[in-house]
Design an enzyme around this catalytic site. Structure first.
Site, PDB file in Angstrom:
ATOM      1  N   VAL A 104       0.817  -1.214   0.000  1.00 37.47           N
ATOM      2  CA  VAL A 104       0.000   0.000   0.000  1.00 37.47           C
ATOM      3  C   VAL A 104       0.852   1.265   0.000  1.00 37.47           C
ATOM      4  O   VAL A 104       2.035   1.245   0.301  1.00 37.47           O
ATOM      5  CB  VAL A 104      -0.955   0.010   1.218  1.00 37.47           C
ATOM      6  CG1 VAL A 104      -1.903  -1.161   1.146  1.00 37.47           C
ATOM      7  CG2 VAL A 104      -0.170  -0.036   2.530  1.00 37.47           C
ATOM      8  N   GLU A 105       0.195   2.402  -0.354  1.00 37.71           N
ATOM      9  CA  GLU A 105       0.849   3.713  -0.428  1.00 37.71           C
ATOM     10  C   GLU A 105       2.054   3.692  -1.364  1.00 37.71           C
ATOM     11  O   GLU A 105       3.088   4.321  -1.093  1.00 37.71           O
ATOM     12  CB  GLU A 105       1.272   4.192   0.971  1.00 37.71           C
ATOM     13  CG  GLU A 105       0.100   4.448   1.903  1.00 37.71           C
ATOM     14  CD  GLU A 105      -0.127   5.927   2.163  1.00 37.71           C
ATOM     15  OE1 GLU A 105       0.409   6.747   1.394  1.00 37.71           O
ATOM     16  OE2 GLU A 105      -0.841   6.245   3.104  1.00 37.71           O
ATOM     17  N   GLY A 106       1.952   2.959  -2.462  1.00 36.93           N
ATOM     18  CA  GLY A 106       3.061   2.857  -3.412  1.00 36.93           C
ATOM     19  C   GLY A 106       3.823   1.571  -3.185  1.00 36.93           C
ATOM     20  O   GLY A 106       4.390   1.355  -2.116  1.00 36.93           O
TER      21      GLY A 106
END
Length: 822
Positions: free
Chosen positions: A500-502
């Site tokens: 998540v988040e990249g």
């Protein structure tokens, strides 16, 4: 005197001047003076004159603007403009969104350690500490992770109510809007403690306090939006989510196909200008229970209703869940870590312009808004989650390894287990320091674009390594799920944080060095801005200053890198005490080498560097581990240089330095232009590689710290939920450590006597009876052994179930296993 003396003096003075970064005029004057001294002392006259001419040929054209600007700078500006890779609007916004902090010093090749030392020690406010000791402690007590993850696949209604009532969703919301108004450090500490008992609870609390409607409204919302939504978000009347990722846009968030067309529409009985949205989002945390949906989309105005620009760009809006046309899909199941997650869809969903975050004025500025807030989210939620899980894993597994015995010996005494324990302790210590450093940067008002990516990537990667080693050590205790298992869910959740988040692969290979090389470099961004300045005279003047500052910078780093390599970084000014000074010197060395490598790579590869992802990733590893080592030293200094922490500090620093040299080695051996790679190797490693992975002796010390009560272990446990209650098996195991150690001498005495006796009893209780009768142990010692047996059973026991208990009560197979969330 020898004919070589003037030339040696020329080179020596140049090297000293470059090392100390003296100005060109100072170098010229000092060199001239030294050459005069050589001539007076009898040096070869012709050689001295030639050396003097060399000084003049270098100094005169460079020191005289009338010569330098038209004949040197102007041609170089033309060449630079041709090779300058074009920056997309996306890249430009990303570069301008963040601020540069300590990471800029690491890119300088000559870090000013006073800057790091001057940063205040991260300290919680009294209200933040009270919240941790009160509501957070109580929420942890209430949390039954097995009930959440297996039975209900959700938080209980009591947990939801408690979270909302105590404003866990409003930690970052200012007090004037009814929130708690916590600093980034306070936010970090809360998420860390919750993560130590349940990743589902920590993510549920973390998301509303990370990238999402509250954060965006605080920075960009209109007064009306703030006044209405922030109080509702603070007290839980609104549960937020933010919809960014879709099937066709994951890490490449700027390519989102979701769109909105400006048009007229009906809203609350009035005809207004608004946007008709069509979107398909997935992986949206809290979407199934959200009442307020933040939405990223590309905005178009084909009829020119709000301006003359048809493609307005990425924009952000707020959609109440009950907006006509909004469809919240069925829940997704993230690796048996069932935090609320699912898709959000809509077609021709109309909202007025007043629902754009920031109103019409912020239309098209969504990417800038996202980039600025993403750096904050990456700095807090995921690193804090990794820190809580890692610290709890270290504390509980250290106790387990002391209590659990095989072959009559604590398993933690076996060298193979010691290696894994050392990695757990070192990584937990590192993750804790790095997560706190990134939170402290945000608390100081920074927008840490590069540190946030470093922290997100390395905390989650090390958290995954800790989870793996914990599982290896506790074996069956870890793989048999149930209320007694303290590690299995962390193991399952580790890949979620990586994703998540990249995605971490993209974060490492594209973002860390890709942003850092431009944003943190002292000259590159200045050169780029100067080269594109529309004012011709200012363009030449500014480019001249940046270019020659950069040239001097590059020469200095080459000299410094070679000198530190030749001396193994054992010579030179450095802060710290007698124990840590060697570490600061090592970081000085690798900082110079990184700056040299970065300059060479950007100069020779230009725009192609962004496609050399392996090279970029390795140089990013160097920058990351320099930053990590700095965070470790800062933590050690802030804690008052505790001697008992030195094994943890030493393991972590040696591990970071080992990774730095590995990364340099990989980058140099695979440098696209091989002769340049060989030359750089001679400057970076003139005596070869020297860094070694932490020794067995050091690993033994770290493992021993985790398996015995001591100050260092207590400090590592600060901030996690260690209360030994029914819902906290890790806390119970940790609480047993002291009792187990007290009983060990009695246990050894009893086992030895039993082996040397002719007693035929096989069950433990009868053996104890005989031991008391024979006088091997006293009645009090018998009680110690009984307690030891009881706590050992709780430590090593696993759960079992009736088959029916493991079946889902509601799942019914149909023609398809589950509707695909595209």
């Amino acid at each position: 005197m020898s004919i070589a003396v003037p030339f040696l003096a020329f080179l020596l003075v140049g090297a000293i001047a470059a090392y100390h970064r003296l100005r060109l005029a100072v170098w010229a004057a000092v060199t001239a003076a030294v050459l005069v001294a050589c001539w007076l002392l009898g040096a070869n006259g012709a050689a001295t004159v030639v050396a003097g001419v060399l000084v003049a040929l270098i100094a005169v054209p460079l020191l005289l603007p009338a010569i330098r600007l038209p004949f040197i700078t102007k041609p170089l500006l033309g060449f630079y403009t041709k090779i300058l890779p074009p920056l997309s609007e996306t890249e430009r916004v990303a570069l301008e969104a963040g601020t540069v902090g300590w990471e800029g010093q690491l890119f300088s090749g000559k870090p000013d350690w006073e800057v790091l030392a001057s940063q205040p020690k991260p300290t919680l406010r009294p209200d933040e500490q009270a919240f941790l000791d009160g509501p957070v402690e109580e929420l942890c007590r209430m949390t039954n992770d097995w009930q959440i993850t297996h039975v209900d696949a959700d938080l209980s209604p009591a947990l939801w109510d408690y979270i909302k009532k105590n404003k866990f969703f409003g930690m970052i919301v200012p007090k004037e809007y009814g929130g708690l108004g916590f600093t980034a450090l306070g936010n970090h500490k809360v998420i860390q403690k919750l993560a130590s008992v349940s990743s589902v609870v920590s993510s549920t609390v973390g998301v509303p306090n990370s990238l999402g409607p509250a954060e965006l409204l605080m920075h960009y919302g209109t007064k009306e939006q703030k006044d209405y939504y922030l109080p509702r978000l603070a007290d839980g009347r609104e549960v937020p989510c933010f919809a960014l990722t879709g099937p066709w846009a994951g890490s490449d968030a700027t390519s989102i196909p979701d769109y909105g067309v400006v048009c007229m529409g009906d809203w609350n009985g009035a005809r207004v200008v608004g946007v008709k949205l069509t979107f398909d989002k997935r992986y949206i945390t809290l979407a199934p229970v959200a009442t307020l949906i933040g939405m990223a989309f590309r905005m178009y105005d084909p009829d020119g209703l709000i301006g003359d620009k048809q493609d307005i760009g990425i924009s952000l809006a707020l959609l109440p869940r009950d907006t006509a046309g909004v469809e919240v899909g069925r829940r997704a199941m993230p690796l048996n870590s069932p935090f609320q997650n699912g898709p959000v869809r809509g077609k021709d969903v109309f909202i007025p312009l007043s629902q754009l975050i920031g109103g019409e004025a912020m239309a098209g500025k969504g990417w800038q808004m996202l980039v600025e807030c993403l750096s904050i989210g990456r700095s807090i939620t995921l690193p804090s989650t990794a820190s809580g899980g890692s610290k709890m894993g270290a504390i509980a597994t250290g106790a387990y390894a002391r209590i659990r015995k095989q072959f009559g010996l604590s398993i933690g005494r076996f060298e193979g287990v010691e290696e894994a324990l050392a990695r757990i302790g070192g990584h937990a210590y590192t993750v804790s320091a790095l997560a706190e450093a990134s939170a402290a940067a945000v608390a100081r008002g920074e927008l840490p674009a590069v540190p946030s990516t470093i922290s997100k990537y390395h905390c989650t990667e090390m958290g995954r390594e800790v989870a793996k080693d914990v599982m290896d050590i506790i074996g069956g205790k870890g793989i048999i799920l149930g209320p007694r298992n303290f590690a299995g869910r962390n193991w399952q959740a580790a890949p979620i944080m990586i994703t998540v988040e990249g995605a971490n692969i993209m974060t490492r290979s594209l973002m860390i060095f890709g942003q850092g090389a431009i944003l943190c470099h002292p000259w590159v961004l200045k050169e780029m801005k100067a080269a594109t300045n529309p004012d011709a005279s200012a363009r030449l003047r500014d480019f001249d200053a940046a270019l020659f500052g950069h040239i001097g910078f590059a020469i200095s780093n080459a000299v410094r890198s070679l000198w530190f390599g030749l001396t193994s970084a054992k010579v030179g000014a450095a802060p710290g005490d007698t124990y840590t000074r060697r570490y600061y010197r090592k970081l000085n060395r690798y900082s110079a080498a990184l700056a040299l490598m970065a300059d060479t790579s950007m100069l020779l590869l230009g725009g192609k560097l962004k496609f050399k992802e392996s090279l970029s990733g390795r140089l990013g590893d160097v920058l990351s581990n320099l930053y990590i080592a700095s965070a470790l030293l800062k933590r050690y200094e802030d804690e008052g240089r505790p001697a008992s922490d030195q094994p943890l500090l030493a393991w972590s620093i040696h591990n970071a330095v080992f990774k730095i040299e590995n990364a340099f080695s990989g980058a140099l051996r695979n440098f696209p232009i091989r002769p340049i790679g060989w030359l750089l190797w001679a400057l970076v490693f003139p005596l070869g590689r020297r860094a070694q992975y932490p020794s067995d002796r050091l690993c033994h010390k770290v493992a021993s710290l985790l398996m015995s009560p001591n100050e260092a272990r207590d400090r590592l446990a600060v901030g996690v939920f260690t209360t030994p209650c029914a819902n906290n098996p890790a806390g119970r195991i940790n609480s047993y450590l002291q009792k187990a150690i007290l009983a060990e001498p009695v246990e050894r005495k009893f086992i030895k006597a039993l082996k040397n006796s002719d007693i035929e009893a096989h069950d433990f209780a009868t053996q104890l009876d005989e031991g008391v009768r024979e006088g091997w142990i006293t009645t009090e010692e018998r009680k110690l052994l009984e307690d030891l047996r009881e706590l050992t059973i709780d430590t090593i026991s696993v759960d079992d179930f009736e088959a029916e208990e493991l079946r889902s009560a509601t799942y019914r197979p149909s023609g398809e296993l589950g509707r695909a969330a595209a």
